[in-house]
Design a protein around this motif. Structure first.
Motif, PDB file in Angstrom:
ATOM      1  N   SER A  81       4.255  82.481 -35.038  1.00  0.00           N
ATOM      2  CA  SER A  81       4.787  83.784 -35.435  1.00  0.00           C
ATOM      3  C   SER A  81       4.245  84.919 -34.583  1.00  0.00           C
ATOM      4  CB  SER A  81       4.366  84.085 -36.867  1.00  0.00           C
ATOM      5  OG  SER A  81       5.302  83.655 -37.765  1.00  0.00           O
ATOM      6  N   PHE A  82       2.955  84.827 -34.310  1.00  0.00           N
ATOM      7  CA  PHE A  82       2.301  85.922 -33.579  1.00  0.00           C
ATOM      8  C   PHE A  82       1.040  85.379 -32.923  1.00  0.00           C
ATOM      9  CE2 PHE A  82       0.889  85.771 -37.963  1.00  0.00           C
ATOM     10  CZ  PHE A  82      -0.485  85.718 -37.841  1.00  0.00           C
ATOM     11  N   TYR A  83       0.559  86.131 -31.955  1.00  0.00           N
ATOM     12  CA  TYR A  83      -0.707  85.770 -31.315  1.00  0.00           C
ATOM     13  C   TYR A  83      -1.711  86.861 -31.645  1.00  0.00           C
ATOM     14  CZ  TYR A  83      -4.257  84.971 -27.785  1.00  0.00           C
ATOM     15  OH  TYR A  83      -5.465  84.760 -27.163  1.00  0.00           O
ATOM     16  N   LEU A  84      -2.819  86.448 -32.225  1.00  0.00           N
ATOM     17  CA  LEU A  84      -3.853  87.413 -32.583  1.00  0.00           C
ATOM     18  C   LEU A  84      -4.920  87.379 -31.496  1.00  0.00           C
ATOM     19  CD1 LEU A  84      -4.484  89.292 -35.011  1.00  0.00           C
ATOM     20  CD2 LEU A  84      -5.861  87.439 -35.939  1.00  0.00           C
ATOM     21  N   CYS A  85      -5.035  88.445 -30.731  1.00  0.00           N
ATOM     22  CA  CYS A  85      -5.989  88.461 -29.610  1.00  0.00           C
ATOM     23  C   CYS A  85      -7.426  88.405 -30.154  1.00  0.00           C
ATOM     24  CB  CYS A  85      -5.796  89.713 -28.763  1.00  0.00           C
ATOM     25  SG  CYS A  85      -7.045  89.842 -27.462  1.00  0.00           S
ATOM     26  N   PRO A  86      -8.172  87.331 -29.762  1.00  0.00           N
ATOM     27  CA  PRO A  86      -9.528  87.228 -30.287  1.00  0.00           C
ATOM     28  C   PRO A  86     -10.440  88.337 -29.768  1.00  0.00           C
ATOM     29  CG  PRO A  86      -9.061  85.425 -28.734  1.00  0.00           C
ATOM     30  CD  PRO A  86      -7.830  86.237 -28.837  1.00  0.00           C
ATOM     31  N   GLU A  87     -10.052  88.961 -28.639  1.00  0.00           N
ATOM     32  CA  GLU A  87     -10.878  90.014 -28.038  1.00  0.00           C
ATOM     33  C   GLU A  87     -10.701  91.342 -28.780  1.00  0.00           C
ATOM     34  OE1 GLU A  87     -12.763  89.405 -25.104  1.00  0.00           O
ATOM     35  OE2 GLU A  87     -12.222  87.321 -25.541  1.00  0.00           O
ATOM     36  N   CYS A  88      -9.419  91.762 -28.876  1.00  0.00           N
ATOM     37  CA  CYS A  88      -9.196  93.120 -29.404  1.00  0.00           C
ATOM     38  C   CYS A  88      -8.525  93.134 -30.783  1.00  0.00           C
ATOM     39  CB  CYS A  88      -8.353  93.930 -28.419  1.00  0.00           C
ATOM     40  SG  CYS A  88      -6.694  93.251 -28.234  1.00  0.00           S
ATOM     41  N   GLY A  89      -8.155  91.950 -31.310  1.00  0.00           N
ATOM     42  CA  GLY A  89      -7.534  91.906 -32.635  1.00  0.00           C
ATOM     43  C   GLY A  89      -6.075  92.330 -32.635  1.00  0.00           C
ATOM     44  N   ASN A  90      -5.511  92.560 -31.425  1.00  0.00           N
ATOM     45  CA  ASN A  90      -4.112  92.992 -31.348  1.00  0.00           C
ATOM     46  C   ASN A  90      -3.176  91.836 -31.733  1.00  0.00           C
ATOM     47  OD1 ASN A  90      -1.943  94.748 -30.631  1.00  0.00           O
ATOM     48  ND2 ASN A  90      -1.707  93.548 -28.752  1.00  0.00           N
ATOM     49  N   LYS A  91      -2.152  92.156 -32.534  1.00  0.00           N
ATOM     50  CA  LYS A  91      -1.184  91.138 -32.959  1.00  0.00           C
ATOM     51  C   LYS A  91       0.028  91.227 -32.039  1.00  0.00           C
ATOM     52  CE  LYS A  91      -0.261  89.556 -37.643  1.00  0.00           C
ATOM     53  NZ  LYS A  91       0.159  89.869 -38.983  1.00  0.00           N
ATOM     54  N   ASP A  92       0.271  90.169 -31.279  1.00  0.00           N
ATOM     55  CA  ASP A  92       1.392  90.207 -30.338  1.00  0.00           C
ATOM     56  C   ASP A  92       2.470  89.223 -30.789  1.00  0.00           C
ATOM     57  OD1 ASP A  92       3.025  90.423 -28.199  1.00  0.00           O
ATOM     58  OD2 ASP A  92       1.508  89.973 -26.664  1.00  0.00           O
ATOM     59  N   HIS A  93       3.678  89.725 -31.006  1.00  0.00           N
ATOM     60  CA  HIS A  93       4.781  88.856 -31.435  1.00  0.00           C
ATOM     61  C   HIS A  93       5.475  88.298 -30.199  1.00  0.00           C
ATOM     62  CE1 HIS A  93       4.521  89.734 -35.749  1.00  0.00           C
ATOM     63  NE2 HIS A  93       4.059  90.891 -35.336  1.00  0.00           N
ATOM     64  N   ILE A  94       4.814  87.302 -29.583  1.00  0.00           N
ATOM     65  CA  ILE A  94       5.271  86.770 -28.303  1.00  0.00           C
ATOM     66  C   ILE A  94       6.716  86.279 -28.368  1.00  0.00           C
ATOM     67  CG2 ILE A  94       4.873  84.867 -26.660  1.00  0.00           C
ATOM     68  CD1 ILE A  94       1.901  85.148 -27.267  1.00  0.00           C
ATOM     69  N   PHE A  95       7.068  85.587 -29.437  1.00  0.00           N
ATOM     70  CA  PHE A  95       8.405  85.000 -29.533  1.00  0.00           C
ATOM     71  C   PHE A  95       9.361  85.859 -30.377  1.00  0.00           C
ATOM     72  CE2 PHE A  95       5.759  81.014 -29.058  1.00  0.00           C
ATOM     73  CZ  PHE A  95       6.073  80.848 -27.712  1.00  0.00           C
ATOM     74  N   GLY A  96       9.074  87.141 -30.486  1.00  0.00           N
ATOM     75  CA  GLY A  96       9.932  88.018 -31.284  1.00  0.00           C
ATOM     76  C   GLY A  96       9.398  88.120 -32.706  1.00  0.00           C
ATOM     77  N   GLU A  97      10.026  88.999 -33.466  1.00  0.00           N
ATOM     78  CA  GLU A  97       9.480  89.288 -34.788  1.00  0.00           C
ATOM     79  C   GLU A  97      10.501  88.968 -35.885  1.00  0.00           C
ATOM     80  OE1 GLU A  97       7.727  93.143 -34.498  1.00  0.00           O
ATOM     81  OE2 GLU A  97       6.770  92.971 -36.458  1.00  0.00           O
ATOM     82  N   ASP A  98      10.023  88.407 -36.969  1.00  0.00           N
ATOM     83  CA  ASP A  98      10.825  88.257 -38.201  1.00  0.00           C
ATOM     84  C   ASP A  98      11.992  87.280 -38.127  1.00  0.00           C
ATOM     85  OD1 ASP A  98       9.189  89.921 -39.579  1.00  0.00           O
ATOM     86  OD2 ASP A  98      10.404  91.716 -39.245  1.00  0.00           O
ATOM     87  N   GLY A  99      12.049  86.423 -37.090  1.00  0.00           N
ATOM     88  CA  GLY A  99      13.150  85.461 -36.988  1.00  0.00           C
ATOM     89  C   GLY A  99      13.259  84.594 -38.235  1.00  0.00           C
TER      90      GLY A  99
END
Ligand SMILES: Nc1ncnc2c1ncn2[C@@H]1O[C@H](COP(=O)(O)OP(=O)(O)OP(=O)(O)O)[C@@H](O)[C@H]1O
Length: 369
Positions: A279-297
């Motif tokens: 669903s998302f990638y949670l950056c272990p460094e900065c805690g940023n949530k990145d929806h690499i494959f899009g959001e809410d599919g």
């Protein structure tokens, strides 16, 4: 109701106790505990209330919090100072129709499917099966992914070889508390890849029917991916209580997941819900949530087909490393955040089966499109 009620309280105490218990809403069944048939025993010893609960879905990890909240509500009643609580789990047995060939010993078969390969279906099926077991159920997993059996490696039992004492039935592997059967135990990968449909269908039927399954509450079936390929030529009857559809959030995956839901609708198999994987990638460094494959599919499909979104799993190196090394997350990190997500999926999926009630079970009859 899964068990007979045994209420041994004087009427003047029984009424307020039942009222308090029914004010406690079950979060999954969305009913008061009494209306949901979960309260099965009531008695009193001195000022100690003897309470028996029986859940029709798996939820062991939530027992402690539930008992604390129930106790807090009950001790407000004058006649009660403390509560002694016994909790059991009894899934209702599915009603198989005549057409479906019943598997002895197995209460519910749950198919885990995906419209498209590589979305993490097997990873989800294995962790889902282990989560059902962690929540208190007797669980088996059948690797029906005849063309790419990955369950043996994911459970770390790739060296297991079934044996047969009577020449008719074969033994299954047992790993991390669940029973597992896979075509991968019997053949080399390259052999399966060249099988034609009928041969694969025959092998799958044999795997299901000729395995010595112990008593199981749930048999999780890791289906082959897709709806329009060779998988659909496996024309046979398997009694299935419900299906879990795994997808990733991007359009190309959700389009295939929709085809999967349509297939289950056509075959009258209830879809218990959608799992959105990666669903998302949670950056272990900065805690940023990145929806690499899009959001809410996954969420959008769930809304469109009016089925629950059972959960969203992150794209996570931990999940990949653990499952690819035969030590899935539920085993490697049972109390971690990711395991908690799988357990919530297990609780909700098994509760959805209860909500479907006796209409739940029909047969899969997979035919060519
Ligand atoms: N949430 C996740 N985060 C990171 N890696 C994942 C995740 N889910 C699955 N993977 C990895 O992706 C790869 C493919 O997963 P898996 O075999 O479960 O997919 P699949 O949909 O069953 O594939 P196929 O349909 O080809 O059998 C595996 O290496 C697995 O470890």
């Amino acid at each position: 109701m899964s068990q007979q009620q045994d209420f041994q309280l004087a009427p003047e105490l029984l009424a307020p106790v039942l009222a308090v218990l029914n004010q406690q809403q079950d979060p999954y069944l969305e009913q008061g505990l009494v209306d949901a048939g979960i309260v099965v025993k009531l008695g009193l010893e001195g000022k100690q209330l003897q309470l028996g609960l029986c859940y029709p879905y798996t939820c062991v990890s939530t027992y402690r919090d539930r008992v604390m909240s129930i106790t807090k509500a009950l001790v407000v009643i004058d006649a009660i100072d403390e509560v002694s609580c016994e909790i059991d789990f009894q899934p209702p047995k599915a009603q198989f129709n005549d057409k479906a060939s019943k598997i002895d010993n197995i209460k519910h078969v749950i198919a885990v499917s995906s419209g498209k390969g590589g979305v993490g279906k097997s990873t989800t099926a294995v962790n889902f099966a282990l989560a059902l077991a962690a929540e208190g159920a007797k669980v088996g997993i059948l690797d029906a992914d005849i063309y790419g059996p990955s369950v043996p490696i994911m459970l770390g039992v790739q060296d297991f070889r079934p044996t047969s004492a009577d020449g008719k039935t074969m033994s299954a592997a047992y790993a991390h508390g669940i029973t597992a059967q896979s075509i991968g135990f019997m053949i080399q990968d390259e052999q399966a890849a060249v099988w034609r449909g009928p041969m694969a269908a025959g092998a799958l039927g044999q795997l299901i029917k000729e395995t010595e399954w112990p008593e199981l509450d749930y048999l999780v079936v890791d289906m082959p991916p897709g709806t329009g390929d060779i998988q659909l030529s496996l024309s046979q009857h398997v009694p299935v209580s419900g299906a879990v559809v795994v997808t990733t959030p991007q359009d190309i995956a959700t389009a295939d997941a929709k085809k999967g839901i349509t297939m289950f609708n056509k075959t009258n198999i209830p879809v218990l819900g959608i799992v959105e994987n990666m669903s998302f990638y949670l950056c272990p460094e900065c805690g940023n949530k990145d929806h690499i494959f899009g959001e809410d599919g996954g969420l959008n499909i769930a809304k469109r087909y009016k089925v629950p979104l059972l959960g969203r799993l992150p794209l996570n190196t931990q999940i990949r490393n653990e499952v690819d090394n035969g030590n899935p997350t539920l085993v490697a990190d049972p109390d971690g955040d990711v395991s908690a997500l799988y357990k919530a999926i297990a609780r909700q999926a098994s509760a959805e089966l209860v909500k479907l009630g006796s209409n739940a079970t029909l047969s899969i009859e997979i035919t060519e499109e």
